[in-house]
Enzyme design. Structure first.
Site, PDB file in Angstrom:
ATOM      1  N   GLY A  76     -54.859   5.310  11.584  1.00  0.00           N
ATOM      2  CA  GLY A  76     -55.299   6.274  10.593  1.00  0.00           C
ATOM      3  C   GLY A  76     -56.528   5.809   9.843  1.00  0.00           C
ATOM      4  N   ASP A 110     -57.105   5.189   6.543  1.00  0.00           N
ATOM      5  CA  ASP A 110     -57.024   4.205   5.468  1.00  0.00           C
ATOM      6  C   ASP A 110     -57.014   2.772   5.995  1.00  0.00           C
ATOM      7  OD1 ASP A 110     -56.995   6.163   3.475  1.00  0.00           O
ATOM      8  OD2 ASP A 110     -54.821   6.382   3.582  1.00  0.00           O
ATOM      9  N   SER A 111     -56.153   2.481   6.941  1.00  0.00           N
ATOM     10  CA  SER A 111     -56.090   1.115   7.460  1.00  0.00           C
ATOM     11  C   SER A 111     -57.349   0.756   8.239  1.00  0.00           C
ATOM     12  CB  SER A 111     -54.846   0.925   8.337  1.00  0.00           C
ATOM     13  OG  SER A 111     -54.840   1.822   9.430  1.00  0.00           O
ATOM     14  N   CYS A 133     -42.200   8.176   8.447  1.00  0.00           N
ATOM     15  CA  CYS A 133     -42.801   8.147   9.781  1.00  0.00           C
ATOM     16  C   CYS A 133     -41.879   8.611  10.895  1.00  0.00           C
ATOM     17  CB  CYS A 133     -43.338   6.749  10.088  1.00  0.00           C
ATOM     18  SG  CYS A 133     -42.077   5.439  10.151  1.00  0.00           S
ATOM     19  N   CYS A 143     -38.903  -0.347   3.998  1.00  0.00           N
ATOM     20  CA  CYS A 143     -39.826  -0.774   5.046  1.00  0.00           C
ATOM     21  C   CYS A 143     -40.831  -1.786   4.504  1.00  0.00           C
ATOM     22  CB  CYS A 143     -40.554   0.439   5.622  1.00  0.00           C
ATOM     23  SG  CYS A 143     -41.696   0.031   6.961  1.00  0.00           S
TER      24      CYS A 143
END
Length: 332
Positions: free
Chosen positions: A4, A6-7, A180, A86
């Site tokens: 994505g 952002d990462s 997710c 998570c």
């Protein structure tokens, strides 16, 4: 790196700042085609950046620590927060261990949050701030984590990504799923493991039967639709869930009002006293409310200085000192 925006931008920012960067894609579940598509994006971006991309299969650990906890919580009438689980056990747990095993000094993600190596703070972009989801991570990891987007606004991240042709495929892509492994609704996930449509009785706060519901797992505290109340003229809301009786407790909005809660399984990422003043968020996307916290062993009592509404057992209460995250615990 998830594939994505952002990462991906976080990785580029670090590389431009002089860091030696490697990407890690985490496989966390078994949705058909999901990982193949996303890892292909990661590999493409990594190749353009000239960095290594690791494929890390944590699906077994994720199932145990996050997915099974999610399903079990709803069965018990609780409202879980899988993203917090998570972050605690997978991203800043197992993935952190992997990073150390390949010789990395630091771990960075695309979270909108700030960290100075000692404490965690809310992001500058309050509409995207994700500090709440880090309320239970181990403070021991703080000196070794970076959040390059902590001072960025989402729209600026999107604009920045347009500078790089190899990000064109993702620069206008939709936001990632909130959970997710949930494609549409959480009920679809639960229905794989149990019957979620066992109808039952709706009762008022005194225990008197006042209506019916279509299955207690359809509801969370604060919900006002999907059940029937005999002769009701005013809106009714879910006040509590009693799975052992297959009942939901319903009432008027003022009955959702809470001034005191208790939390357990407390995790702190800052030094605190046994009793202190702070601000508390009882769920994501709500404003924090001033409160007094009194700690005893691994439990704490929280007394709010103003009423909060719709507090759900199983959710996380995150504690703040202004913008500084102190930690959090599970609401009981």
């Amino acid at each position: 790196m998830s594939g994505g925006i952002d990462s991906s931008v976080a990785a580029i920012l670090l590389q431009e700042a002089g860091y030696e960067v490697e990407g890690v894609y985490m496989k966390l579940h078994e949705r058909d085609g999901y990982h193949e598509s996303n890892f292909a994006k990661v590999e493409h971006i990594a190749s353009k950046m000239g960095i290594k991309a690791h494929f890390l299969d944590l699906s077994e650990e994720f199932k145990k620590e996050v997915y099974d906890y999610f399903v079990s919580s709803y069965k018990q009438g609780l409202t879980p927060n899988p993203c917090i689980a998570c972050n605690k056990n997978i991203k800043f747990g197992k993935m952190f261990e992997f990073a150390k095993s390949v010789g990395a000094d630091l771990v960075a993600t695309g979270h909108y949050v700030k960290c100075d190596g000692v404490s965690i703070y809310e992001a500058d972009d309050k509409s995207k701030d994700q500090s709440y989801f880090l309320a239970q991570i181990d403070r021991a990891v703080l000196p070794n984590i970076l959040f390059p987007l902590g001072e960025w606004v989402k729209e600026d991240v999107k604009e920045y990504a347009k500078r790089y042709d190899f990000l064109s495929l993702i620069s206008s892509s939709a936001e990632s799923l909130e959970i997710c492994f949930v494609e549409n609704t959480y009920l679809e996930v639960l229905a794989k493991h149990m019957d979620v449509d066992v109808s039952g009785v709706a009762v008022d706060s005194s225990g008197k039967a006042v209506g019916t519901h279509k299955g207690y797992m359809h509801y969370t505290v604060g919900k006002r639709r999907g059940f029937f109340v005999n002769g009701a003229h005013d809106p009714h809301f879910v006040l509590d869930i009693k799975p052992e009786l297959n009942q939901i407790v319903v009432g008027k909005k003022e009955e959702l009002e809470v001034k005191t809660i208790e939390i357990k399984d407390i995790s702190f990422i800052a030094d605190i006293e046994d009793e202190f003043e702070c601000n508390v968020k009882v769920r994501y996307r709500t404003r924090s409310v001033p409160a007094t916290v009194s700690i005893k062993d691994d439990h704490a009592k929280i007394v709010f200085k103003e009423s909060v509404f719709g507090v759900a057992r199983g959710q996380i209460a995150a504690l703040y000192d202004d913008e500084k995250l102190l930690g959090g615990g599970v609401i009981v």
